[in-house]
Design a protein around this motif. Structure first.
Motif, PDB file in Angstrom:
ATOM      1  N   ALA A  25       0.845  -1.198   0.000  1.00  0.00           N
ATOM      2  CA  ALA A  25       0.000   0.000   0.000  1.00  0.00           C
ATOM      3  C   ALA A  25       0.879   1.247   0.000  1.00  0.00           C
ATOM      4  O   ALA A  25       0.655   2.201  -0.759  1.00  0.00           O
ATOM      5  N   GLU A  26       1.907   1.236   0.828  1.00  0.00           N
ATOM      6  CA  GLU A  26       2.797   2.403   0.890  1.00  0.00           C
ATOM      7  C   GLU A  26       3.559   2.573  -0.411  1.00  0.00           C
ATOM      8  O   GLU A  26       3.804   3.688  -0.868  1.00  0.00           O
ATOM      9  N   ASP A  27       3.916   1.463  -0.996  1.00  0.00           N
ATOM     10  CA  ASP A  27       4.620   1.520  -2.270  1.00  0.00           C
ATOM     11  C   ASP A  27       3.730   2.158  -3.339  1.00  0.00           C
ATOM     12  O   ASP A  27       4.184   2.974  -4.136  1.00  0.00           O
ATOM     13  N   LEU A  28       2.451   1.793  -3.346  1.00  0.00           N
ATOM     14  CA  LEU A  28       1.524   2.373  -4.326  1.00  0.00           C
ATOM     15  C   LEU A  28       1.379   3.878  -4.106  1.00  0.00           C
ATOM     16  O   LEU A  28       1.477   4.668  -5.051  1.00  0.00           O
ATOM     17  N   VAL A  29       1.171   4.267  -2.861  1.00  0.00           N
ATOM     18  CA  VAL A  29       1.060   5.698  -2.564  1.00  0.00           C
ATOM     19  C   VAL A  29       2.349   6.412  -3.003  1.00  0.00           C
ATOM     20  O   VAL A  29       2.310   7.486  -3.604  1.00  0.00           O
ATOM     21  N   GLY A  30       3.481   5.763  -2.748  1.00  0.00           N
ATOM     22  CA  GLY A  30       4.763   6.332  -3.163  1.00  0.00           C
ATOM     23  C   GLY A  30       4.852   6.506  -4.670  1.00  0.00           C
ATOM     24  O   GLY A  30       5.320   7.535  -5.167  1.00  0.00           O
ATOM     25  N   GLN A  31       4.389   5.528  -5.403  1.00  0.00           N
ATOM     26  CA  GLN A  31       4.447   5.629  -6.866  1.00  0.00           C
ATOM     27  C   GLN A  31       3.525   6.725  -7.377  1.00  0.00           C
ATOM     28  O   GLN A  31       3.880   7.482  -8.283  1.00  0.00           O
ATOM     29  N   LEU A  32       2.319   6.799  -6.794  1.00  0.00           N
ATOM     30  CA  LEU A  32       1.376   7.829  -7.244  1.00  0.00           C
ATOM     31  C   LEU A  32       1.935   9.218  -6.940  1.00  0.00           C
ATOM     32  O   LEU A  32       1.738  10.166  -7.705  1.00  0.00           O
ATOM     33  N   THR A  33       2.658   9.318  -5.849  1.00  0.00           N
ATOM     34  CA  THR A  33       3.279  10.590  -5.491  1.00  0.00           C
ATOM     35  C   THR A  33       4.405  10.915  -6.479  1.00  0.00           C
ATOM     36  O   THR A  33       4.473  12.012  -7.031  1.00  0.00           O
ATOM     37  N   ALA A  34       5.259   9.921  -6.706  1.00  0.00           N
ATOM     38  CA  ALA A  34       6.397  10.129  -7.603  1.00  0.00           C
ATOM     39  C   ALA A  34       5.932  10.499  -9.015  1.00  0.00           C
ATOM     40  O   ALA A  34       6.607  11.232  -9.735  1.00  0.00           O
ATOM     41  N   GLU A  35       4.762  10.011  -9.405  1.00  0.00           N
ATOM     42  CA  GLU A  35       4.277  10.297 -10.751  1.00  0.00           C
ATOM     43  C   GLU A  35       3.391  11.531 -10.788  1.00  0.00           C
ATOM     44  O   GLU A  35       2.721  11.797 -11.794  1.00  0.00           O
TER      45      GLU A  35
END
Ligand code: ARG
Length: 388
Positions: A25-35
């Motif tokens: 879940a944190e990884d997904l939030v991180g990716q959405l943030t990075a993008e």
């Protein structure tokens, strides 16, 4: 930009450990943030929220944005697909609450029929994903037994031969055991078999208007039409699990348009599928007695061009493998420019004919599996094994 660090094996078990859910879940939030979809402070807030919901309930509900944007990344990460150039155009229907409570198969069926009508779009096929209820720790999500929402039955005969599509003989036998009866033709559309875990599966015949098909004719050979070949207008993969942000969505049918080689150079021509090349070669007057006449190659080419011609004539979206591979290379370059890799399984994306004439032939790819992604899952009917 960062890409996911989490790698998975295909067919991750449906229930994840709590720690893995949080990490994904944190990884997904991180990716959405990075993008660029989430400002950093909102990301922090969202992560806290997810953790709290996980602590309280053992699972969490993704926002529609997380679902829609995450599904696009899942597609982009998938190494099997040559059409990823269009990943940003994937439309997601949120069907998570359809049949909520786990009892109502007919509500799911209606939503799947709607999916087909929407994806068909009068012939201008849309890239459409419908996402149904995720698996929860106490209850897995619903499944359909079908590998694709529209597929032809394959009836095994006493002599071992198959009438219809050999790919679906196991599914067809399972569906016959449920009491469905087909007409026994080469192109009987299988019913949808819908199952909530813990309940009996139910089958539903698709209404004809949800099953657009194309009859195959050839631009120059009038006899070709008399072979009676046809195919469904577009594919809708329905046996892959969407693995997204620590959640697993076991029913997430995905429609897109066809590349002509999938039908001409695989479905209708593989010797373990419809195996139509001998008939076509005969029609063309080729000597099929010796491989060296290259009758298979010549028949394969004419079948593939017949597919393109027929879909064009019928006004149904289809692309050719030259265009598809060029778009893939453009996608790859764009991904590199954005600081990302382009995971791909070379053997899956090289077209089934004329591979060496396309720009991906010379290139090499890493089939790295990162999350989110779409993955195969075991067949749901009682026997075991997986369907190709
Ligand atoms: N190869 C599969 C078929 O022939 C479909 C796979 C997905 N293809 C696609 N164009 N989206 O039905």
């Amino acid at each position: 930009m960062k890409t996911s660090r989490l790698c998975v094996q295909p067919s991750t078990p449906p229930s994840l450990l709590a720690g893995q859910v949080v990490a994904e879940a944190e990884d997904l939030v991180g990716q959405l943030t990075a993008e660029g979809h989430l400002p950093a402070d909102a990301a922090k807030r969202r992560t806290r929220e997810i953790r709290a919901e996980l602590d309280a309930t053992g699972t969490y509900r993704q926002s529609s944005e997380e679902l829609c944007l995450g599904a696009r990344i899942a597609w982009r990460n998938n190494p099997q697909c040559i059409g990823k150039f269009y990943w940003k155009g994937l439309e997601t229907r949120d069907c998570r609450d359809v049949g909520a409570g786990g009892g109502d198969e007919s509500a799911l069926f209606e939503a799947l029929v709607d999916h087909l009508r929407l994806a068909w779009n009068g012939g201008r096929v849309r890239m459409l994903l419908s996402v149904f209820a995720p698996s929860r720790p106490d209850r897995p999500g619903p499944r359909v037994w079908n590998g694709q929402l529209i597929r032809y039955a394959g009836y095994r005969q006493h002599d071992g031969s198959v009438v219809g599509d050999p790919e679906t003989v196991d599914l067809t036998e399972a569906v016959l055991r449920l009491g469905w009866r087909g007409r026994g033709t080469e192109y009987d559309v299988l019913p949808l078999v819908i199952q909530w875990p813990g309940r009996e599966p139910r089958w539903f015949d698709l209404p004809p208007d949800a099953v657009p098909e194309v009859r195959i004719s050839h631009p120059d050979y009038p006899w070709f039409e008399r072979l009676g070949l046809r195919w469904h207008a577009f594919p809708t993969i329905s046996n892959q699990v969407l693995e997204l942000g620590g959640l697993r969505y076991p029913l997430a049918p995905f429609s897109a348009w066809y590349t002509c080689t999938e039908i001409g150079a695989r479905n209708l021509s593989d010797t373990n599928r419809y195996d139509k090349l001998p008939q076509i070669a005969k029609g063309m007057g080729l000597d099929t007695g010796r491989d060296r006449t290259l009758w298979r190659d010549r028949a394969l080419l004419e079948l593939t061009s017949a597919v393109l011609h027929s879909y064009d004539q019928a006004g149904v979206s289809v692309i050719d493998h030259h265009f598809a591979t060029k778009q893939f290379v453009r996608h790859e370059e764009r991904e590199h420019k954005n600081g990302r890799g382009c995971p791909a399984d070379w053997s899956a994306i090289v077209p089934a004919t004329s591979g060496s004439t396309t720009p991906i032939w010379q290139r090499r790819y890493e089939p790295t599996r990162t999350l989110p992604n779409f993955s195969p899952q075991p067949v749901p009917w009682p026997t075991g094994g997986t369907e190709g």
